[in-house]
Design an enzyme around this catalytic site. Structure first.
Site, mmCIF file in Angstrom:
data_model
loop_
_atom_site.group_PDB
_atom_site.id
_atom_site.type_symbol
_atom_site.label_atom_id
_atom_site.label_comp_id
_atom_site.label_asym_id
_atom_site.label_seq_id
_atom_site.Cartn_x
_atom_site.Cartn_y
_atom_site.Cartn_z
ATOM 1 N N TYR A 1 -44.094 -3.947 49.206
ATOM 2 C CA TYR A 1 -43.377 -3.677 48.160
ATOM 3 C C TYR A 1 -42.394 -2.614 47.615
ATOM 4 O O TYR A 1 -42.729 -2.134 47.061
ATOM 5 C CB TYR A 1 -43.877 -4.953 47.163
ATOM 6 C CG TYR A 1 -42.796 -5.196 45.749
ATOM 7 C CD1 TYR A 1 -42.349 -5.924 46.078
ATOM 8 C CD2 TYR A 1 -43.390 -4.577 44.925
ATOM 9 C CE1 TYR A 1 -41.338 -6.340 44.709
ATOM 10 C CE2 TYR A 1 -42.313 -4.732 43.473
ATOM 11 C CZ TYR A 1 -41.590 -5.429 43.951
ATOM 12 O OH TYR A 1 -40.898 -5.799 42.693
ATOM 13 N N ARG B 1 -33.619 -8.961 48.263
ATOM 14 C CA ARG B 1 -33.243 -9.151 46.756
ATOM 15 C C ARG B 1 -32.182 -8.524 46.377
ATOM 16 O O ARG B 1 -31.730 -7.480 46.870
ATOM 17 C CB ARG B 1 -34.761 -9.682 45.974
ATOM 18 C CG ARG B 1 -35.967 -9.811 46.817
ATOM 19 C CD ARG B 1 -36.850 -9.703 45.864
ATOM 20 N NE ARG B 1 -37.000 -10.234 44.240
ATOM 21 C CZ ARG B 1 -37.858 -10.121 43.082
ATOM 22 N NH1 ARG B 1 -39.083 -9.546 43.040
ATOM 23 N NH2 ARG B 1 -37.593 -10.198 42.231
ATOM 24 N N ARG C 1 -57.071 8.842 44.622
ATOM 25 C CA ARG C 1 -58.819 8.193 45.252
ATOM 26 C C ARG C 1 -59.884 8.606 44.688
ATOM 27 O O ARG C 1 -60.114 9.890 44.307
ATOM 28 C CB ARG C 1 -58.119 7.563 46.241
ATOM 29 C CG ARG C 1 -58.650 9.386 47.313
ATOM 30 C CD ARG C 1 -58.305 8.554 49.153
ATOM 31 N NE ARG C 1 -58.356 9.473 49.633
ATOM 32 C CZ ARG C 1 -57.547 9.575 51.058
ATOM 33 N NH1 ARG C 1 -56.453 8.835 51.434
ATOM 34 N NH2 ARG C 1 -58.448 11.170 51.952
ATOM 35 N N ALA D 1 -53.187 8.294 51.799
ATOM 36 C CA ALA D 1 -53.271 7.474 51.755
ATOM 37 C C ALA D 1 -54.336 6.089 50.820
ATOM 38 O O ALA D 1 -55.871 7.366 50.640
ATOM 39 C CB ALA D 1 -53.662 6.452 53.597
ATOM 40 N N ASN E 1 -40.761 8.548 54.144
ATOM 41 C CA ASN E 1 -41.563 6.905 55.490
ATOM 42 C C ASN E 1 -42.912 6.439 54.629
ATOM 43 O O ASN E 1 -42.872 7.221 53.866
ATOM 44 C CB ASN E 1 -42.120 7.911 56.555
ATOM 45 C CG ASN E 1 -42.695 6.942 57.280
ATOM 46 O OD1 ASN E 1 -42.777 6.371 58.363
ATOM 47 N ND2 ASN E 1 -44.752 6.210 57.119
ATOM 48 N N ASN F 1 -43.561 -1.488 39.383
ATOM 49 C CA ASN F 1 -42.662 -1.732 38.621
ATOM 50 C C ASN F 1 -42.522 -2.259 37.317
ATOM 51 O O ASN F 1 -41.989 -2.043 36.336
ATOM 52 C CB ASN F 1 -41.132 -2.035 39.390
ATOM 53 C CG ASN F 1 -41.648 -3.561 39.766
ATOM 54 O OD1 ASN F 1 -42.446 -4.797 39.843
ATOM 55 N ND2 ASN F 1 -39.873 -4.073 39.708
ATOM 56 N N TYR F 2 -43.957 -3.081 37.441
ATOM 57 C CA TYR F 2 -43.856 -4.362 35.985
ATOM 58 C C TYR F 2 -45.267 -4.071 35.629
ATOM 59 O O TYR F 2 -46.306 -3.992 36.695
ATOM 60 C CB TYR F 2 -43.545 -5.762 36.018
ATOM 61 C CG TYR F 2 -43.620 -6.880 35.652
ATOM 62 C CD1 TYR F 2 -43.221 -6.517 34.608
ATOM 63 C CD2 TYR F 2 -44.259 -7.972 35.799
ATOM 64 C CE1 TYR F 2 -42.479 -7.339 33.310
ATOM 65 C CE2 TYR F 2 -44.360 -8.791 34.465
ATOM 66 C CZ TYR F 2 -43.158 -8.714 33.274
ATOM 67 O OH TYR F 2 -43.582 -9.696 32.825
ATOM 68 N N HIS G 1 -43.775 -2.435 57.326
ATOM 69 C CA HIS G 1 -44.691 -3.365 57.381
ATOM 70 C C HIS G 1 -45.755 -3.509 55.805
ATOM 71 O O HIS G 1 -45.853 -2.826 55.259
ATOM 72 C CB HIS G 1 -45.578 -3.870 58.750
ATOM 73 C CG HIS G 1 -45.860 -2.480 58.513
ATOM 74 N ND1 HIS G 1 -46.281 -1.571 60.471
ATOM 75 C CD2 HIS G 1 -46.346 -1.456 58.164
ATOM 76 C CE1 HIS G 1 -46.974 -0.950 60.413
ATOM 77 N NE2 HIS G 1 -47.446 -0.692 59.627
#
Length: 367
Positions: free
Chosen positions: A272, A239, A346, A329, A283, A292-293, A269
């Site tokens: 965002y 973008r 987590r 992760a 990585n 971000n919002y 892959h």
């Protein structure tokens, strides 16, 4: 022939008004006519069919020029060669007026002194030069002719196209010699493709700069920079206002929004990256989201060098992740991460061995 001539453009109007500002492959039709004339200056006049157009011509004609050429703004395929050939016909035939298929060549002294215009001769050229944009169908034909002219221009300068029939390059695009462009690529706006780049199948690049040796595959890039030797795609979405450094890998179904990605980074892959400043050699695993919002405001994340972000992590901005940090992760982070730290965010895994609710488990008849 050394004859000097001036150009007057007659701005064409149809039933919906001035058509000279209709955009065709990134430029207006009036721009294309003017551009085709090279360094020759042009003056535009309005209302070409006005009964007093002779007076308009006289008011703008330059008496120091031997010939005055009148062209129409709705014939964007006109070429300077056509104009100079028509002037040559007037010169060689000692004619006061030459009527082209669409346009005129006047001896300027005749134009400034005659009581009325008349035609000494009509000179016919290739019809495509005078295709008139007076209907949607004709505009589509003109667009296709202009598209092929642009592609021919780049081919003559060493650009290699796989499929001319499915490729669109707008008028302001710059492509270096030797660039390879595959089928179904669309290049728009002020895009620049540097030497050694490869555009594989079905990319759209608008106002983008593609660095030397970069490779794009089935991706969308808008108002952004792709660094040298970086590979993008398939199906990546870059973008506006993004900068991707050299030797990066931006993989399939990755979206980059208003971010800076340092050299040698991999976002391979399904991730965002929004409003992020990322250092070198990072990585980013599969399924990572830079959050971000907050529903009202946008916030930025700063990531240092050699940071590893594990798959399926959420990075909630504003945040700083310092050099060498490792994000486990599945983590959802909302606090800064110090240099070299391992961040785990987590819930602790608990296995309930006595649980009987799994309908997929085989039944034990002895229980």
């Amino acid at each position: 022939m050394d004859s000097v001539f001036g150009i007057i453009l007659k701005v064409h109007h149809d039933s919906v008004g001035d058509t000279s500002q209709t955009v065709l492959l990134g430029k207006t039709m009036l721009d294309w006519v003017t551009l085709s004339l090279g360094e020759t200056s042009a003056i535009a006049i309005d209302r070409p069919d006005d009964a007093e157009w002779l007076g308009q011509l006289r008011s703008v004609a330059d008496a120091t020029e031997k010939y005055t050429v009148v062209l129409y703004s709705d014939t964007p395929l006109i070429t300077k060669k056509t104009v100079t050939d028509a002037v040559a016909v007037a010169e060689n035939g000692n004619l006061n007026v030459v009527k082209m298929t669409r346009g005129y060549v006047f001896r300027t002294s005749f134009l400034l002194s005659c009581e009325k215009l008349y035609l000494d001769n009509t000179y016919y050229f290739l019809e495509e030069d005078f295709l008139t944009a007076d209907s949607p169908h004709n505009l589509a034909l003109i667009t296709d002719v202009m598209r092929n002219r642009i592609l021919r221009y780049h081919c003559e300068r060493g650009v290699r196209f796989t499929d001319l029939g499915t490729t669109v390059v707008e008028g302001d695009v710059v492509i270096a010699p030797g660039v390879e462009i595959g089928p179904q690529n669309i290049l728009k706006g002020k895009t620049v493709i540097n030497a050694g780049a490869k555009l594989l199948y079905a990319n759209v690049v608008e106002d983008g700069i593609i660095g030397e040796g970069a490779e794009l595959n089935s991706s969308r890039i808008y108002h952004s920079y792709i660094g040298e030797r970086t590979k993008v795609g398939p199906f990546a979405y870059i973008r506006p206002d993004s900068i991707i450094g050299p030797d990066c890998r931006i993989g399939d179904f990755v979206e980059i929004k208003k971010s800076i990605i340092g050299a040698g980074c991999k976002v391979s892959h399904l991730s965002y990256v929004g409003d992020c400043e990322m250092g070198d050699m990072c990585n980013v695993g599969c399924g990572v989201v830079f959050v971000n919002y907050d529903g009202k405001n946008k916030f930025r994340t700063k990531v240092g060098n050699r940071v590893f972000v594990g798959s399926n992590s959420n990075i909630i901005a504003p945040m700083v992740i310092e050099d060498g940090a490792f994000i486990a992760a599945g983590s959802t982070l909302n606090e800064n991460v110090p240099a070299g730290a391992l961040a785990i965010a987590r819930a602790r895994q608990v296995n309930k061995t006595e649980w009987k609710g799994n309908k997929f488990a085989p039944k034990n008849e002895n229980v």
